[in-house]
Design an enzyme around this catalytic site. Structure first.
Site, PDB file in Angstrom:
ATOM      1  N   ILE A  25       0.838  -1.214   0.000  1.00 22.37           N
ATOM      2  CA  ILE A  25       0.000   0.000   0.000  1.00 22.37           C
ATOM      3  C   ILE A  25       0.869   1.259   0.000  1.00 22.37           C
ATOM      4  CG2 ILE A  25      -0.309   0.150   2.523  1.00 22.37           C
ATOM      5  CD1 ILE A  25      -2.873   0.979  -0.289  1.00 22.37           C
TER       6      ILE A  25
ATOM      7  N   ASP B 224      -7.016  -2.414   6.129  1.00 19.48           N
ATOM      8  CA  ASP B 224      -6.873  -3.127   7.390  1.00 19.48           C
ATOM      9  C   ASP B 224      -5.517  -3.814   7.481  1.00 19.48           C
ATOM     10  OD1 ASP B 224      -7.949  -5.030   5.243  1.00 19.48           O
ATOM     11  OD2 ASP B 224      -7.130  -6.377   6.770  1.00 19.48           O
TER      12      ASP B 224
ATOM     13  N   GLY C 113      -5.456  -7.261   1.435  1.00 20.77           N
ATOM     14  CA  GLY C 113      -5.899  -6.257   2.400  1.00 20.77           C
ATOM     15  C   GLY C 113      -5.055  -5.006   2.295  1.00 20.77           C
ATOM     16  N   GLU C 114      -4.898  -4.277   3.418  1.00 23.55           N
ATOM     17  CA  GLU C 114      -4.088  -3.037   3.446  1.00 23.55           C
ATOM     18  C   GLU C 114      -4.655  -1.955   2.550  1.00 23.55           C
ATOM     19  OE1 GLU C 114      -0.117  -3.585   2.031  1.00 23.55           O
ATOM     20  OE2 GLU C 114       0.322  -5.292   3.331  1.00 23.55           O
ATOM     21  N   ALA C 115      -5.860  -2.126   2.015  1.00 23.45           N
ATOM     22  CA  ALA C 115      -6.448  -1.195   1.043  1.00 23.45           C
ATOM     23  C   ALA C 115      -5.856  -1.365  -0.346  1.00 23.45           C
ATOM     24  CB  ALA C 115      -6.309   0.271   1.493  1.00 23.45           C
TER      25      ALA C 115
END
Lengths: 352, 352
Positions: A99, A176, A318-320
């Site tokens: 990210i 997240d 995840g992590e956007a």
């Protein structure tokens, strides 16, 4: 508490139907067969309704990763050790995580908010320390968090959005980080959708089939144990939630109330979006769904939200990260909408 | 002619399996669960093999739209009048077309090559006049072009790629403009895949069902009339082709021979890619497929090429627009691959 309850009950912002209609009309006049840009046309029209202007734009993009640990990790539900949560927080800040690279490439602002890692962290530039506790409790034995802690997590997310909005935010992306959080998110989704654990449980970061079987048993045990407490979305989040999932939910609720478009990431984020919609129906109007996660339960959550994601690239990080990868689609959609010539301007004959 | 035949017979460039393996190994060490970036990981590895370096990059992007008219327009097969071809060429050059806006947003070079509009065009900055003829012949009555004209069209595409390559080209995107060209492309695909017209024919720029029925009849009539001439891909292209489709095919062949990655656009471009693969088997190694067109026949062409496109946004515009929209995925894939920290660099524990 009273202020918070008032805030939670306050309504969702309304979409601007006039700007939406103006954007729709403009799309019919641009030099292309009507509808031939497909979802890029729909996106421009949807963003016009959200931003209340016929020519929307996506320049000021905020990406915020909420990080926390999970008590249920005591049940051995992840392929990675819990220490990875804090190691990854450092990695976000130092630019080495997916990210971080994406935010940099997209010229988006990246914030990391630690809402409850087990390990204490040194002061890190770019990381806000708002630890609620050293991880949640193990929901196989007790409630993951207290009602006060849930309120705190929701408020952290909501207050963050309010702050970003004062700086001209045009698109909010939440992400997240939390080893074990697909277990929490899956349990929440099962409770919100009244589904058994086996229907939504997947490998997360990479469990092998026996690990998935064990994860199903852990989640089902919790769903059965807490059955009587899982009637309302608030209690579901309190009983099974992670701090980062609740903070995401709070951020999404604030976006819906304040009229900020949200680009939702993958599995964990969609569960937070589902919780937001159940806590405050209508919130979903403010959500654009970026990608279909490779986590198998994601599709049912998307279906429950009547959501068709933009991308399907087999991502499950995840992590956007999935939402970030979809940002160029929104930007290009706005650029086409604003920049293309009309049939009249270009002296091009329209369809017969 | 002899030189051309030698060129056509010259082999496809080889992928670099060493760079590919190095890129694969690097992906296993980056701070994420293995495989969790899905197709973005595959893209980086594929581009490493194509560019023969373990850290590929997509900065120098060339987008070239080939434009021409079609004799089969006499059969009334499009929702738009033929004058739109030249009007759109002007629109490309003046910045008002979708691909102009996209190229500008992506910082890519846009070239427009007129290989055979019916109308003569004034000199326009950004448009190369290489008209082979005032459109093809109507393939319902005769062969669309002569063998010499086909060679000319292929050479225009190939020579253009050679020129771009000398300027450091890292990714080639071809696009098409030509009112009536889904009729030509559909006929070519039917002949190359030995399928009846009804299996591949769609609305193109927006025909209503009766118009599609008529288009099927026109294509089937041509396939039947020319049956004996449609055994080899060269004859198929000569009999049913458009100059812009043949030029695209020539460009793709040159990319495959010279080792330049191609990002293939939608329906028309995929038919050109199919023709290239049949003219020179192995060419397909150099093609990345950007998007699934809303034109219904596209899926069968993709299947024949064993291609899974990156995007599915319901686009059906041509002009290279779908490929352009996929460029950020390739760029982000390269950025992640080069920019993410390894587990060792970030001191993050790997999977248990």
């Amino acid at each position: 508490m009273n202020n918070f309850e008032d805030w939670l009950a306050s309504p969702v912002a309304r979409l601007d139907r006039v700007a939406q209609e103006q954007a729709y009309q403009r799309q019919q006049q641009l030099t292309k067969p009507a509808g031939s840009l497909g979802r890029l046309e729909e996106l421009a029209i949807q963003l016009a309704a959200m931003q209340a202007k016929p020519l929307p734009q996506i320049n000021n993009v905020q990406i915020t990763v909420f990080a926390a640990d999970h008590g249920v990790m005591a049940e051995n539900v992840s392929a990675f050790p819990q220490s990875v949560t804090t190691a990854m927080i450092r990695n976000f800040a130092s630019g080495g995580a997916a990210i971080s690279v994406l935010a940099n490439s997209l010229n988006a602002r990246l914030s990391v908010i630690n809402v409850g890692s087990v390990d204490e962290l040194e002061t890190i530039d770019g990381v806000t320390d708002q630890r609620i506790a050293a991880g949640t409790q193990n929901f196989c034995h007790t409630t993951a968090m207290s009602s006060e802690q849930l309120q705190q997590a929701l408020s952290i997310g909501a207050d963050h959005v309010t702050k970003c909005r004062s700086q001209g935010l045009e698109l909010f992306i939440g992400g997240d980080m939390g080893i074990g959080n697909t277990t929490s998110a899956t349990a929440i989704a099962c409770a919100l959708l009244t589904l058994p654990a086996e229907t939504l449980t997947g490998p997360g970061t990479g469990l092998a089939p026996p690990g998935i079987k064990h994860k199903v048993a852990v989640i089902q045990k919790a769903l059965t144990k807490h059955q009587s407490e899982l009637k309302m979305p608030w209690s579901v989040m309190q009983t099974l939630g992670g701090f980062e999932i609740a903070a995401l939910t709070g951020a999404y609720l604030a976006c819906a109330k304040q009229g900020v478009p949200v680009l939702v990431d993958g599995f964990i984020s969609s569960v937070a979006a589902l919780a937001a919609e159940q806590l405050l129906p209508g919130s979903r109007d403010w959500f654009i769904f970026s990608h279909a996660s490779a986590e198998p339960g994601h599709q049912r959550i998307l279906t429950a939200l009547n959501a068709e994601p933009l991308l399907d690239l087999g991502m499950r990080l995840g992590e956007a990260s999935g939402a970030a990868v979809a940002v160029p689609l929104l930007k290009l959609s706005c650029a086409l909408h604003a920049g293309m010539a009309t049939f009249e301007q270009a002296a091009v004959a329209g369809a017969l």
